[in-house]
Design an enzyme around this catalytic site. Sequence first.
Site, PDB file in Angstrom:
ATOM      1  CG  HIS A 242       2.350 -10.232  -3.820  1.00  0.00           C
ATOM      2  ND1 HIS A 242       2.064 -10.296  -2.485  1.00  0.00           N
ATOM      3  CD2 HIS A 242       3.495 -11.032  -4.032  1.00  0.00           C
ATOM      4  CE1 HIS A 242       2.888 -10.985  -1.858  1.00  0.00           C
ATOM      5  NE2 HIS A 242       3.833 -11.623  -2.663  1.00  0.00           N
TER       6      HIS A 242
ATOM      7  CB  CYS B 143      -0.922  -0.090   1.170  1.00  0.00           C
ATOM      8  SG  CYS B 143      -2.431  -1.076   0.960  1.00  0.00           S
TER       9      CYS B 143
ATOM     10  CG  HIS C 227       5.956 -13.832  -7.002  1.00  0.00           C
ATOM     11  ND1 HIS C 227       7.045 -13.173  -6.339  1.00  0.00           N
ATOM     12  CD2 HIS C 227       5.194 -13.775  -6.012  1.00  0.00           C
ATOM     13  CE1 HIS C 227       6.905 -13.073  -5.389  1.00  0.00           C
ATOM     14  NE2 HIS C 227       5.918 -13.572  -4.755  1.00  0.00           N
TER      15      HIS C 227
ATOM     16  CG  HIS D 133      -1.010  -5.350  -1.000  1.00  0.00           C
ATOM     17  ND1 HIS D 133      -1.718  -4.009  -0.687  1.00  0.00           N
ATOM     18  CD2 HIS D 133      -1.520  -5.478  -2.338  1.00  0.00           C
ATOM     19  CE1 HIS D 133      -2.153  -3.435  -1.830  1.00  0.00           C
ATOM     20  NE2 HIS D 133      -2.246  -4.517  -2.741  1.00  0.00           N
TER      21      HIS D 133
ATOM     22  CB  THR E 291       7.146 -12.453   3.197  1.00  0.00           C
ATOM     23  OG1 THR E 291       7.388 -11.914   1.751  1.00  0.00           O
ATOM     24  CG2 THR E 291       7.876 -13.793   3.358  1.00  0.00           C
TER      25      THR E 291
ATOM     26  CG  ASN F 243       4.441 -17.527  -2.421  1.00  0.00           C
ATOM     27  OD1 ASN F 243       4.317 -18.461  -3.275  1.00  0.00           O
ATOM     28  ND2 ASN F 243       5.365 -16.757  -2.618  1.00  0.00           N
TER      29      ASN F 243
HETATM   30  P1  5GP Z   1       5.815 -12.973  -0.932  1.00  0.00           P
HETATM   31  O1  5GP Z   1       7.032 -13.970  -0.191  1.00  0.00           O
HETATM   32  O2  5GP Z   1       5.015 -12.430  -0.191  1.00  0.00           O
HETATM   33  O3  5GP Z   1       5.193 -13.880  -2.107  1.00  0.00           O
HETATM   34  O4  5GP Z   1       6.692 -11.847  -1.734  1.00  0.00           O
HETATM   35  C1  5GP Z   1       6.769 -10.714  -1.422  1.00  0.00           C
HETATM   36  C2  5GP Z   1       7.983 -10.273  -2.296  1.00  0.00           C
HETATM   37  O5  5GP Z   1       8.243  -8.765  -2.129  1.00  0.00           O
HETATM   38  C3  5GP Z   1       9.299 -10.878  -2.111  1.00  0.00           C
HETATM   39  O6  5GP Z   1       9.784 -11.186  -3.467  1.00  0.00           O
HETATM   40  C4  5GP Z   1      10.307  -9.649  -1.672  1.00  0.00           C
HETATM   41  O7  5GP Z   1      11.217  -9.440  -2.495  1.00  0.00           O
HETATM   42  C5  5GP Z   1       9.447  -8.566  -2.511  1.00  0.00           C
HETATM   43  N1  5GP Z   1       9.570  -7.158  -1.667  1.00  0.00           N
HETATM   44  C6  5GP Z   1       9.453  -6.966  -0.269  1.00  0.00           C
HETATM   45  N2  5GP Z   1       9.285  -5.749   0.125  1.00  0.00           N
HETATM   46  C7  5GP Z   1       9.575  -5.251  -1.108  1.00  0.00           C
HETATM   47  C8  5GP Z   1       9.815  -3.592  -1.233  1.00  0.00           C
HETATM   48  O8  5GP Z   1       9.790  -2.817  -0.278  1.00  0.00           O
HETATM   49  N3  5GP Z   1      10.073  -3.456  -2.814  1.00  0.00           N
HETATM   50  C9  5GP Z   1      10.040  -4.372  -3.794  1.00  0.00           C
HETATM   51  N4  5GP Z   1      10.053  -3.870  -4.775  1.00  0.00           N
HETATM   52  N5  5GP Z   1       9.896  -5.774  -3.486  1.00  0.00           N
HETATM   53  C10 5GP Z   1       9.649  -5.945  -2.129  1.00  0.00           C
HETATM   54 ZN    ZN Z   2      -1.821  -3.308   1.299  1.00  0.00          ZN
END
Ligand code: 5GP
Ligand code: ZN
Length: 112
Positions: free
Chosen positions: A98, A6, A100, A96, A93, A85
Amino acid sequence: MNCIFCKIINGEIPSSKVYEDEYCLAFKDLNPAAPVHVLVVPKTHIESLDCVNGENIDTVSKVISAIPAVAKEAGIQNGYRVITNIGEDGGQTVKHLHFHILGGKKLTEKLN
Ligand code: 5GP
Ligand code: ZN
């Protein structure tokens, strides 16, 4: 709300933007897992795909519809992988939704 994505959407945290429209923002992942690694997120806060419902399905569908344009803008030419994920065991992690977008090389077949 203390949500990193956000904050990226409202400009509080900088990001490397790849694509934007009324419903979604796509930006480069900070820790790329492939030569091209872009995250596509809805502009409204939805926790994960596990929270999709009748109220937000239109937004989620717009985000998914943008994926081909995101891949094109990111310069992907020979196919790509989309991952979302969900929750603890899914390795989420950032809470929100997302997607990939991974590409720019022949990805391994391993999914877990
Ligand atoms: P998840 O593990 O939740 O599927 O993926 C979260 C992703 O967000 C990770 O691949 C991580 O590298 C990316 N990420 C976390 N914090 C930031 C940020 O502040 N900026 C950007 N561009 N990516 C982020
Ligand atoms: Zn959010």
